[in-house]
Motif scaffolding. Structure first.
Motif, short mmCIF file in Angstrom:
data_model
loop_
_atom_site.label_atom_id
_atom_site.label_comp_id
_atom_site.label_asym_id
_atom_site.label_seq_id
_atom_site.Cartn_x
_atom_site.Cartn_y
_atom_site.Cartn_z
N ALA A 40 21.55 3.71 -30.36
CA ALA A 40 22.09 2.38 -30.09
C ALA A 40 22.18 2.01 -28.62
N SER A 41 22.17 3.00 -27.72
CA SER A 41 22.39 2.66 -26.31
C SER A 41 21.54 3.52 -25.39
N PRO A 42 21.30 3.04 -24.16
CA PRO A 42 20.58 3.85 -23.18
C PRO A 42 21.29 5.18 -22.90
N ALA A 43 22.61 5.15 -22.86
CA ALA A 43 23.36 6.38 -22.60
C ALA A 43 23.12 7.40 -23.70
N ASP A 44 23.10 6.95 -24.96
CA ASP A 44 22.83 7.87 -26.07
C ASP A 44 21.43 8.46 -25.98
N LEU A 69 16.77 20.58 -14.04
CA LEU A 69 18.19 20.38 -13.76
C LEU A 69 18.41 19.30 -12.71
N SER A 70 17.47 19.12 -11.81
CA SER A 70 17.58 18.02 -10.83
C SER A 70 17.53 16.68 -11.56
N TRP A 71 16.68 16.58 -12.58
CA TRP A 71 16.60 15.33 -13.34
C TRP A 71 17.87 15.14 -14.17
N VAL A 72 18.30 16.22 -14.87
CA VAL A 72 19.46 16.15 -15.77
C VAL A 72 20.75 15.86 -15.00
N ASP A 73 20.95 16.53 -13.87
CA ASP A 73 22.20 16.41 -13.13
C ASP A 73 22.12 15.43 -11.96
N GLY A 74 20.93 14.92 -11.69
CA GLY A 74 20.76 14.08 -10.52
C GLY A 74 20.41 12.65 -10.85
N VAL A 78 20.13 8.92 -14.23
CA VAL A 78 20.75 7.64 -13.85
C VAL A 78 19.66 6.56 -13.78
N GLY A 79 18.53 6.91 -13.17
CA GLY A 79 17.41 5.97 -13.11
C GLY A 79 16.87 5.64 -14.49
N ALA A 80 16.85 6.62 -15.38
CA ALA A 80 16.36 6.39 -16.75
C ALA A 80 17.27 5.40 -17.48
N ILE A 81 18.57 5.55 -17.32
CA ILE A 81 19.50 4.63 -17.96
C ILE A 81 19.31 3.21 -17.41
N ALA A 82 19.15 3.10 -16.10
CA ALA A 82 18.93 1.79 -15.49
C ALA A 82 17.62 1.17 -15.99
N THR A 83 16.58 1.99 -16.10
CA THR A 83 15.28 1.51 -16.58
C THR A 83 15.41 0.98 -18.01
N LEU A 84 16.12 1.69 -18.85
CA LEU A 84 16.31 1.25 -20.24
C LEU A 84 17.13 -0.04 -20.31
N PRO A 89 10.50 1.20 -20.83
CA PRO A 89 10.50 2.57 -21.35
C PRO A 89 10.70 3.59 -20.23
N CYS A 90 11.14 4.77 -20.60
CA CYS A 90 11.28 5.86 -19.63
C CYS A 90 10.95 7.18 -20.33
N GLY A 91 10.87 8.24 -19.55
CA GLY A 91 10.58 9.54 -20.14
C GLY A 91 10.75 10.67 -19.15
N PHE A 92 10.63 11.86 -19.67
CA PHE A 92 10.71 13.08 -18.87
C PHE A 92 9.83 14.12 -19.56
#
Length: 146
Positions: A40-44, A69-74, A78-84, A89-92
């Motif tokens: 339901a949300s970008p955060a989820d 871990l740089s992506w997960v904790d850095g 945050v950028g992925a949530i903003a993109t959504l 779309p976003c990805g890793f």
């Protein structure tokens, strides 16, 4: 030139389609596993990626572990949530024991329609679509060819 933002109507909401695809090799030649789910949300959506990456972090090669871990904790998550939130779309992705794993999230619209406005669905089974013939009480229809 950026495209204008689409403002959903009240009966339309945005959801996020999450996919995790594991490929057989780093060349992404064959798919080993696929999992998909809407959230339901970008955060989820990003929380799901973070949880999956953290489950692998102790078994990753040192360089890949640092990157993950740089992506997960850095700033990556945050950028992925903003993109959504922008509707993009976003990805890793990362390498794991000779395999390639990709996580992607794509926004989509959910249209809420009142039940009385729904169209009837066609049967999905070919057998259900064709009525079963019932035999005539007079027997089969036989016509004189001549």
């Amino acid at each position: 030139m950026p495209s204008p933002a689409i403002t959903p109507m009240p009966h339309v909401s945005r959801a996020y389609w999450c996919e995790q695809v594991t490929y057989r090799s780093m060349d992404a030649d064959g798919i080993v596993n696929v999992s998909r789910r809407p959230v339901a949300s970008p955060a989820d959506a990003v929380r799901g990626i973070r949880t999956a990456v953290r489950a692998l972090d102790s078994t990753l090669a040192p360089m890949e572990r640092h990157r993950a871990l740089s992506w997960v904790d850095g700033a990556g998550c945050v950028g992925a949530i903003a993109t959504l939130h922008r509707g993009e779309p976003c990805g890793f992705s990362l390498s794991y024991r000779g395999r390639w794993i990709e996580w992607t999230v794509r926004p989509f619209f959910v249209f809420r329609v009142a039940r009385e406005s729904l169209l009837p669905l066609l049967p999905t089974s070919p057998c259900a679509a064709a009525p079963t013939p019932t035999p005539s009480p007079a027997g089969p229809d036989v016509r004189d060819p001549g």
